[in-house]
Design an enzyme around this catalytic site. Structure first.
Site, short mmCIF file in Angstrom:
data_model
loop_
_atom_site.label_atom_id
_atom_site.label_comp_id
_atom_site.label_asym_id
_atom_site.label_seq_id
_atom_site.Cartn_x
_atom_site.Cartn_y
_atom_site.Cartn_z
CG HIS A 72 -10.18 2.75 -19.82
ND1 HIS A 72 -11.10 2.14 -19.01
CD2 HIS A 72 -9.72 1.80 -20.65
CE1 HIS A 72 -11.18 0.85 -19.33
NE2 HIS A 72 -10.34 0.62 -20.31
CE1 TYR A 200 -14.61 4.11 -11.68
CE2 TYR A 200 -14.60 3.77 -9.30
CZ TYR A 200 -13.92 3.91 -10.49
OH TYR A 200 -12.55 3.87 -10.49
N PRO A 292 -10.16 2.52 -2.19
CG PRO A 292 -10.73 0.31 -2.67
CD PRO A 292 -10.54 1.26 -1.54
CE LYS A 296 -6.50 10.20 -8.15
NZ LYS A 296 -6.36 9.45 -9.39
CE1 TYR A 384 -11.50 6.91 -11.35
CE2 TYR A 384 -9.98 6.88 -13.21
CZ TYR A 384 -10.79 6.21 -12.32
OH TYR A 384 -10.89 4.84 -12.37
P1 FAD Z 1 2.54 -2.78 -0.96
O1 FAD Z 1 2.06 -3.13 -2.31
O2 FAD Z 1 1.72 -3.15 0.21
O3 FAD Z 1 4.00 -3.39 -0.82
C1 FAD Z 1 4.65 -3.44 0.43
C2 FAD Z 1 5.59 -4.62 0.43
O4 FAD Z 1 6.31 -4.64 1.66
C3 FAD Z 1 4.85 -5.95 0.33
O5 FAD Z 1 5.40 -6.72 -0.70
C4 FAD Z 1 5.03 -6.57 1.70
O6 FAD Z 1 5.07 -7.98 1.66
C5 FAD Z 1 6.35 -5.98 2.14
N1 FAD Z 1 6.52 -5.94 3.59
C6 FAD Z 1 5.59 -5.71 4.55
N2 FAD Z 1 6.13 -5.76 5.77
C7 FAD Z 1 7.44 -6.04 5.60
C8 FAD Z 1 8.51 -6.20 6.49
N3 FAD Z 1 8.33 -6.12 7.82
N4 FAD Z 1 9.73 -6.48 6.00
C9 FAD Z 1 9.91 -6.56 4.65
N5 FAD Z 1 8.93 -6.40 3.76
C10 FAD Z 1 7.70 -6.14 4.21
N6 FAD Z 1 -5.49 0.50 -4.92
C11 FAD Z 1 -6.24 0.82 -5.96
O7 FAD Z 1 -6.03 1.88 -6.55
N7 FAD Z 1 -7.22 -0.06 -6.39
C12 FAD Z 1 -7.47 -1.25 -5.74
O8 FAD Z 1 -8.35 -2.00 -6.14
C13 FAD Z 1 -6.72 -1.59 -4.63
N8 FAD Z 1 -6.93 -2.74 -3.95
C14 FAD Z 1 -6.18 -3.02 -2.84
C15 FAD Z 1 -6.41 -4.17 -2.09
C16 FAD Z 1 -5.67 -4.45 -0.94
C17 FAD Z 1 -5.95 -5.71 -0.14
C18 FAD Z 1 -4.65 -3.55 -0.52
C19 FAD Z 1 -3.83 -3.84 0.72
C20 FAD Z 1 -4.41 -2.41 -1.29
C21 FAD Z 1 -5.17 -2.13 -2.43
N9 FAD Z 1 -4.95 -0.97 -3.21
C22 FAD Z 1 -5.71 -0.67 -4.27
C23 FAD Z 1 -3.90 -0.05 -2.91
C24 FAD Z 1 -2.65 -0.29 -3.76
O9 FAD Z 1 -2.56 -1.63 -4.13
C25 FAD Z 1 -1.50 0.14 -2.92
O10 FAD Z 1 -1.61 1.55 -2.75
C26 FAD Z 1 -0.13 -0.22 -3.47
O11 FAD Z 1 0.06 -1.60 -3.39
C27 FAD Z 1 0.96 0.50 -2.68
O12 FAD Z 1 2.21 -0.04 -3.02
P2 FAD Z 1 3.34 -0.16 -1.92
O13 FAD Z 1 4.51 -0.70 -2.65
O14 FAD Z 1 3.44 1.10 -1.18
O15 FAD Z 1 2.78 -1.19 -0.84
C1 PHB Z 2 -9.35 -2.28 -10.16
O1 PHB Z 2 -9.38 -2.53 -11.38
O2 PHB Z 2 -8.93 -3.09 -9.34
C2 PHB Z 2 -9.85 -0.96 -9.69
C3 PHB Z 2 -10.17 0.01 -10.61
C4 PHB Z 2 -10.66 1.24 -10.18
C5 PHB Z 2 -10.82 1.45 -8.83
C6 PHB Z 2 -10.49 0.49 -7.92
C7 PHB Z 2 -10.01 -0.74 -8.34
O3 PHB Z 2 -11.32 2.66 -8.42
#
Ligand code: FAD
Ligand code: PHB
Length: 389
Positions: A72, A200, A292, A296, A384
């Site tokens: 994009h 957006y 979100p 980032k 961005y």
């Molecule tokens: P996570 O993806 O949370 O992975 C952590 C892992 O650790 C999980 O699999 C969990 O099950 C595991 N875990 C937790 N506790 C324990 C434990 N005690 N023992 C062992 N394992 C454990 N970002 C965007 O940019 N756009 C979005 O639209 C967006 N939507 C989101 C929606 C939700 C509901 C959430 C929570 C986050 C969202 N984010 C979004 C943020 C983005 O998805 C996260 O920044 C990203 O997932 C971070 O990755 P991570 O591996 O650090 O954490």
């Molecule tokens: C998504 O596609 O889930 C998405 C994209 C852009 C954002 C947040 C979420 O800023």
């Protein structure tokens, strides 16, 4: 049992770190609380910065992302119907890649399986100990039995509600938090996106975002009250409300269909400092949360992992401590800039229930300034697409 690095959490941060370390010949143990299916059913982020794409490529797992990801060159914005396109290519020479977090996680899981590297899924009661010493350890329960492993380092990649950050004594950690008075209601559906780029939209009824996962699958969001129950939102109600928040031309052209996922996520800004506690390192959502709006969260997880992998590889390969010593400060410098940008995008585009008439005028002026200023558009674009590492 003994390993070099125990990685807690098999989300994108944990799996990417595991892959980078294994490629460098470092032994890892990955412990994940949930099942693989549960992890893959979580719908989250969708936009990758170039730096994240490069890291996935360097890890040797970028083939499908390259083939199926959608480049994009900009985003569309609307403020009470007034349009603005931010042209990333023209302003920064860079672009982003739309590729779902779920797909990236799947690629990382498959690569681990193909390399014969097992992760422990459904690991219960994961606990870490002695990380204030050079001899930390982890314990967990699996299939009714208690297991333990000694290691050199622990990587806390277990997300916001994980066990690792919670194990740090309160006097050793500072946290900074802002909770927003709303969430996002998200829907996924197999219909073509209404436009080629993300939209957006600020609207008096609340923010709306039209995103996508492919040319046949959309991901759309509505700003919603914190107590929203997704079960109260039929697909029809969701699409009707989304249309009301978009301009008539887009609303009319938009295709809708049955949802394949629907969920509510609260919006939060959060940072923990520092990110190192002896032999424990925090990375990804375990260390910080962004709302979100700036896309980032996943990208910050990737840059943390890049710095941490460099530090650990430096330690094991060259006996150099520099990368590990600087990990916390280096990662936090980038994290705070992303926190600022995510907060700013959130403030610009959402309807804050407690805003005064003055606040709303200033918000409008912010958008008008953005519309009229190449400098302001460049500032948005460079944040961005991702600030330099
Ligand atoms: P996570 O993806 O949370 O992975 C952590 C892992 O650790 C999980 O699999 C969990 O099950 C595991 N875990 C937790 N506790 C324990 C434990 N005690 N023992 C062992 N394992 C454990 N970002 C965007 O940019 N756009 C979005 O639209 C967006 N939507 C989101 C929606 C939700 C509901 C959430 C929570 C986050 C969202 N984010 C979004 C943020 C983005 O998805 C996260 O920044 C990203 O997932 C971070 O990755 P991570 O591996 O650090 O954490
Ligand atoms: C998504 O596609 O889930 C998405 C994209 C852009 C954002 C947040 C979420 O800023």
């Amino acid at each position: 049992m003994r390993t070099q690095v125990a990685i807690i959490g098999a989300g994108p941060a944990g799996l990417l770190l595991a892959r980078l370390l294994e490629n460098a010949g470092i032994g890892v143990l990955v412990l994940e609380r949930r099942s693989p299916d549960y992890v893959l059913a979580r719908i989250r982020a969708g936009v990758l910065e170039q730096g994240s794409v490069d890291l996935v490529d360097e890890a040797g797992v970028g083939a499908r992302m390259r083939a199926e990801g959608l480049p994009h060159d900009g985003i569309e914005m609307r403020f009470d119907g007034d349009p603005l396109r931010i042209d990333f290519q023209a302003r920064t020479g860079k672009r982003v890649l739309v590729y779902g977090q779920t797909e990236l996680t799947r690629d990382l899981m498959e690569a681990r399986a193909a390399a014969g590297a097992a992760s422990v899924y459904a690991a219960e009661d994961v606990a870490i100990a002695d990380f204030d010493t050079p001899h930390p350890s982890v314990t967990w329960r699996h299939g009714g039995a208690l297991h333990a492993a000694d290691c050199d380092f622990i990587a806390g990649c277990d997300g916001f509600h994980g066990a690792t950050r919670a194990s740090v004594p309160v006097e050793a950690i500072n946290t900074f938090e802002r909770v927003y008075p709303f969430g996002w209601l998200g829907v996924m559906a197999d219909v073509p996106p209404v436009r080629d780029e993300l939209i957006y939209a600020h609207h008096a009824r609340g923010f709306a975002l039209c995103s996508m996962r492919s040319r046949r699958r959309v991901r759309c969001y509505l700003q919603c009250p914190l107590d929203t129950d997704a079960a109260d939102w039929s697909d029809e109600r969701f699409w009707d409300e989304l249309r009301r928040r978009l301009d008539p031309e887009i609303a009319e052209a938009m295709q809708t269909g049955p949802s394949i996922e629907k969920s509510v996520a609260p919006l939060r800004s959060f940072v923990a400092e520092p990110l190192r506690f002896g032999t424990l390192f925090l990375a990804g959502d375990a260390a910080h949360i962004v709302p979100p709006t700036g896309a980032k969260g996943l990208n910050l997880a990737a840059s943390d992992v890049r710095y941490l992998a460099e530090g650990l590889i430096g330690h094991f390969r060259e006996r150099s401590q520099a990368g590990l010593e600087h990990y916390s400060a280096r990662a936090l410098a980038r994290i705070w800039k992303a926190e600022r940008f995510s907060w700013w995008m959130t403030k610009l585009l959402h309807t804050f229930p407690d805003d005064s008439a003055f606040d709303r005028r200033v918000q409008r002026a912010e958008f008008d300034y953005l519309r009229g200023s190449a400098a302001a558009q460049t500032a948005l674009a460079e944040n961005y697409v991702g600030l330099p590492a």
